[in-house]
Scaffold this motif. Structure first.
Motif, short mmCIF file in Angstrom:
data_model
loop_
_atom_site.label_atom_id
_atom_site.label_comp_id
_atom_site.label_asym_id
_atom_site.label_seq_id
_atom_site.Cartn_x
_atom_site.Cartn_y
_atom_site.Cartn_z
N UNK A 109 0.86 -1.08 0.13
CA UNK A 109 -0.14 0.08 -0.03
C UNK A 109 0.84 1.31 -0.04
N UNK A 110 2.27 1.11 0.04
CA UNK A 110 3.07 2.13 -0.04
C UNK A 110 4.40 1.92 -0.73
N UNK A 111 4.70 3.05 -1.54
CA UNK A 111 6.00 2.91 -2.22
C UNK A 111 6.91 3.18 -1.42
N UNK A 112 8.13 2.23 -1.52
CA UNK A 112 9.52 2.19 -0.76
C UNK A 112 10.54 2.46 -1.93
N UNK A 113 11.52 3.36 -1.64
CA UNK A 113 12.50 3.58 -2.50
C UNK A 113 13.21 2.47 -2.91
N UNK A 114 13.82 2.65 -3.85
CA UNK A 114 15.06 1.34 -4.51
C UNK A 114 16.13 1.73 -4.29
#
Length: 118
Positions: A109-114
């Protein structure tokens, strides 16, 4: 279902892969509902771009490997109008394959950095 997929470019929007978790199929933009892959538009760092391109290429290979099915979840579309679907082949999620290969994460449900450090 099956189709011959290519990489989307410019105005080409028929049976093509946008990135590691988005593709066009039979006139509809599909967002793979169970995963998140690195962003390509735009990537936040070189490492994200490299992994994002790898995820896009792998999704293209997976979609072209044979028949698949699309399953809707509890939401039909996301806020961008993309159809939210889980993609299956022989009872296995193609998203799970990308996760196992390190090219995607489970969607929480949330974007996380790569990128390193975030």
């Amino acid at each position: 279902m099956s189709a011959a997929f290519s990489i989307c470019d410019g105005s080409h929007r028929a049976n093509c892969v946008v990135d590691g978790d988005t593709f066009w199929f039979e006139g509809q933009k599909i967002r793979i509902a169970d995963i998140d892959t690195p962003e390509l538009s735009p990537p936040r760092c070189e490492a994200e771009r490299i992994k994002g391109e790898a995820a896009k290429s792998r999704l293209l290979t997976l979609l072209n490997a044979g028949k698949f099915s699309l399953a809707a979840g509890f939401r039909d579309e996301d806020k961008y109008g993309r159809k939210l679907r889980t993609v299956f082949r022989a009872g296995n999620s193609l998203g799970d394959a990308l996760i196992k290969e390190g090219l995607a994460r489970s969607w929480d449900g949330a974007r996380h950095g790569w990128c390193q450090g975030g």
